[in-house]
Design an enzyme around this catalytic site. Structure first.
Site, PDB file in Angstrom:
ATOM      1  N   TYR A 172       8.259  32.871   6.625  1.00 21.04           N
ATOM      2  CA  TYR A 172       8.747  33.077   7.998  1.00 21.04           C
ATOM      3  C   TYR A 172       9.207  31.753   8.600  1.00 21.04           C
ATOM      4  O   TYR A 172       8.509  31.143   9.401  1.00 21.04           O
ATOM      5  CB  TYR A 172       7.610  33.691   8.829  1.00 21.04           C
ATOM      6  CG  TYR A 172       7.983  34.165  10.212  1.00 21.04           C
ATOM      7  CD1 TYR A 172       9.020  35.072  10.411  1.00 21.04           C
ATOM      8  CD2 TYR A 172       7.277  33.737  11.343  1.00 21.04           C
ATOM      9  CE1 TYR A 172       9.341  35.524  11.679  1.00 21.04           C
ATOM     10  CE2 TYR A 172       7.590  34.198  12.618  1.00 21.04           C
ATOM     11  CZ  TYR A 172       8.617  35.089  12.772  1.00 21.04           C
ATOM     12  OH  TYR A 172       8.930  35.552  14.036  1.00 21.04           O
ATOM     13  N   ASP A 178      14.288  34.862  14.562  1.00 19.04           N
ATOM     14  CA  ASP A 178      14.032  35.845  15.618  1.00 19.04           C
ATOM     15  C   ASP A 178      15.180  35.852  16.628  1.00 19.04           C
ATOM     16  O   ASP A 178      14.986  35.717  17.831  1.00 19.04           O
ATOM     17  CB  ASP A 178      12.700  35.508  16.314  1.00 19.04           C
ATOM     18  CG  ASP A 178      11.943  36.780  16.689  1.00 19.04           C
ATOM     19  OD1 ASP A 178      12.452  37.875  16.395  1.00 19.04           O
ATOM     20  OD2 ASP A 178      10.856  36.666  17.272  1.00 19.04           O
ATOM     21  N   SER A 184      10.407  33.494  20.328  1.00 21.90           N
ATOM     22  CA  SER A 184       9.829  33.117  19.039  1.00 21.90           C
ATOM     23  C   SER A 184      10.760  32.309  18.136  1.00 21.90           C
ATOM     24  O   SER A 184      10.788  32.520  16.933  1.00 21.90           O
ATOM     25  CB  SER A 184       9.380  34.367  18.282  1.00 21.90           C
ATOM     26  OG  SER A 184       8.523  35.115  19.070  1.00 21.90           O
ATOM     27  N   ASP A 224      11.483  40.745  10.780  1.00 21.40           N
ATOM     28  CA  ASP A 224      12.542  41.009  11.780  1.00 21.40           C
ATOM     29  C   ASP A 224      13.955  40.569  11.390  1.00 21.40           C
ATOM     30  O   ASP A 224      14.921  41.022  12.000  1.00 21.40           O
ATOM     31  CB  ASP A 224      12.223  40.376  13.156  1.00 21.40           C
ATOM     32  CG  ASP A 224      11.001  40.991  13.803  1.00 21.40           C
ATOM     33  OD1 ASP A 224      10.486  42.000  13.275  1.00 21.40           O
ATOM     34  OD2 ASP A 224      10.556  40.457  14.829  1.00 21.40           O
ATOM     35  N   ASP A 402       0.779  37.124  20.693  1.00 25.18           N
ATOM     36  CA  ASP A 402       2.194  37.452  20.473  1.00 25.18           C
ATOM     37  C   ASP A 402       3.133  36.629  21.345  1.00 25.18           C
ATOM     38  O   ASP A 402       4.298  36.442  20.987  1.00 25.18           O
ATOM     39  CB  ASP A 402       2.438  38.935  20.782  1.00 25.18           C
ATOM     40  CG  ASP A 402       1.710  39.848  19.820  1.00 25.18           C
ATOM     41  OD1 ASP A 402       1.670  39.543  18.616  1.00 25.18           O
ATOM     42  OD2 ASP A 402       1.174  40.881  20.273  1.00 25.18           O
TER      43      ASP A 402
END
Ligand SMILES: *[C@@H]1O[C@H](CO)[C@@H](O)[C@H](O)[C@H]1NC(C)=O
Ligand SMILES: *[C@@H]1O[C@H](CO)[C@@H](O)[C@H](O)[C@H]1NC(C)=O
Ligand SMILES: *[C@@H]1O[C@H](CO)[C@@H](O)[C@H](O)[C@H]1NC(C)=O
Length: 447
Positions: A172, A178, A184, A224, A402
């Site tokens: 990631y 993102d 993010s 994502d 988050d």
């Protein structure tokens, strides 16, 4: 990036002198940080973001990492496959015959969090979470050396117990990460040579993994990213990132395949790509990515519901899913699968259920930030109820935030200020003690 306020407080009170060095995994810097800025021996203060630096194990001299493993039961007869160091993946479920190595990092976070809970019943339940396997997120290149430590420990454990170990990681770190979200973004940008930096990040992962061919590695690839390319190309940042994302993901797949990493590409969730109009375009993109990477046998399939809250099988549709016939993850997977097969991609799935214990808690399906009332969900298992699903897993380490609810923060995302988001949330990725405690108390099945 993971803040441990309670632990730091305990250390500060227990000691009459102001501590000079932060503990392993403790905070050692960041905006307004007043505590220690150096780390105890065996760890190095590692910059995470403007708000957070953390002591990560950095030398082999005095590791405090504890190891343990957790076997997830298999419904199948358990044919064990050979170590994945060759160019061709073993057939079948990569989890079968392996024990999942527990992330020492998450175990340390959980142990600290449990120690901060005064109610002894809740504290015991909280502590038990440390024995549940989660994925470790490599969301910045500075963390990659810790993978070597985990692999070394997993390898040693495998040799001493005779049970082969499997390490779960999340890849990631894409440049312009993102692209459709406000909060993010990662450490690399396309404008600043991020593509080359990403290749170096992948190379570093490969170097670590190559040194431990006896340890099996399962990876979720770039949460994502590909889903954003299916539905969010009308967002300028996503349109600009399209070519780079595809090149980087292709590089990740090809290189990780050379060292036998079993991969699941992130495929959003039922409320995103599961809408019937999105299934075809999604299958087309995933099929293309798979074929572009030489149809690697190490690309086992797709991961769904990563860091989300959807049920694997909902007893009845949550009202917020109205209009989507694929209102849970199993329906989404069952209906995506034939379309993938027609694109030449015979994908298997893993599904995150880490925070899916409580249903019907959101005001809208798109709400993703520290949703109030969430509880830990079904434990990781190979008994999934679907031949398409290899494993139920916990990808998101529950308790890690988050996103911040502080509206003045430059990383504030409006989703984190919604009425169904938990207030007083710290920055993304840092420890959110109050949220962890509700995940524990609302766990279903209970802990
Ligand atoms: C874990 O790895 C570190 C670094 O390689 C090593 O010093 C330590 O002995 C290992 N611990 C176990 C239990 O294998
Ligand atoms: C992109 O398209 C979706 C679906 O039509 C829409 O909901 C969204 O607002 C659009 N976003 C932008 C930035 O135009
Ligand atoms: C909210 O963010 C602003 C800007 O970074 C900061 O100055 C302020 O201290 C933060 N407030 C809280 C309660 O953390």
């Amino acid at each position: 990036m993971f803040r441990l306020p309670s632990f730091v407080a305990i250390v500060a009170f227990a000691s009459s002198t102001v501590f000079a060095q932060a503990p392993v995994y403790g905070q050692c810097g960041g905006q307004n940080w007043q505590g220690a800025t150096t780390c105890v021996a065996g760890s190095v203060c590692t910059y995470s973001n403007a708000y957070y630096s953390q002591c990560l194990p950095g030398t082999a001299s005095s590791s405090t990492a504890t190891t343990a493993s957790s076997t997830i039961s298999s419904s199948s007869s358990g044919t064990t496959s050979s170590p994945a160091s060759s160019q061709t993946a073993a057939a079948g479920n990569p989890y079968t015959g392996y024990s999942i190595f527990l992330s020492p990092f998450y175990a340390a976070e959980v142990a600290t969090a449990a120690a901060a809970i005064s109610d002894s019943t809740l504290a015991a339940k909280a502590a038990s979470v440390a024995k549940i396997p989660t994925f470790t997120w490599f969301d910045q290149v500075a963390k990659v050396p810790t993978l070597g430590t985990y692999l070394a420990n997993a390898s040693a454990l495998g040799k001493s117990t005779g049970t082969k170990q499997l390490v779960q990681i999340v890849v990631y770190d894409l440049p312009d990460r993102d692209c459709a979200a406000l909060a993010s973004n990662g450490e690399f940008t396309i404008a600043d040579g991020g593509e080359a930096k990403y290749y170096d990040y992948i190379d570093q992962l490969v170097t670590q993994i190559k040194a431990y061919p006896d340890v099996r590695v399962v990876a979720v690839i770039e949460p994502d990213s590909l889903a954003n390319l299916v539905t969010n190309l009308n967002v300028t940042k996503c349109a600009n990132a399209q070519t780079t994302y595809l090149a980087c993901v292709n590089y990740a797949i090809e290189q990780l395949s050379t060292v036998g990493v079993y991969q699941y590409l992130d495929a959003g969730h039922a409320g995103w790509l599961g809408w019937s109009a999105n299934l075809g375009p999604a299958a087309q993109l995933f099929g293309q990515v798979y074929k572009n990477a030489g149809s690697s046998s190490f690309v086992r399939g797709l991961a769904t519901n990563v860091a989300n809250y959807n049920a694997l099988v909902a007893s009845s549709p949550d009202p917020i899913t109205s209009g989507d016939s694929n209102y849970d993850e199993q329906l989404y997977i069952t209906n995506l699968s034939p379309q993938l097969i027609s694109q030449g991609f015979n994908a298997q799935f893993i599904v995150d259920q880490g925070r899916s214990g409580v249903q019907n808690i959101r005001n809208a399906w798109g709400d993703w930030c520290n949703v109030k009332g969430a509880g830990f969900g079904t434990r990781p298992t190979l008994t999934t109820g679907s031949s398409l699903i290899d494993a139920i897993v916990w990808v998101k380490p529950g308790g890690e935030c988050d996103g911040t609810s502080n509206t003045s923060s430059p990383r504030y995302d409006s989703h984190c200020g919604l009425s169904d988001a938990t207030p007083n949330a710290p920055e993304a990725g840092t420890w959110f003690q109050a949220y962890f405690e509700t995940l524990v108390s609302a766990a279903n099945p209970s802990l």
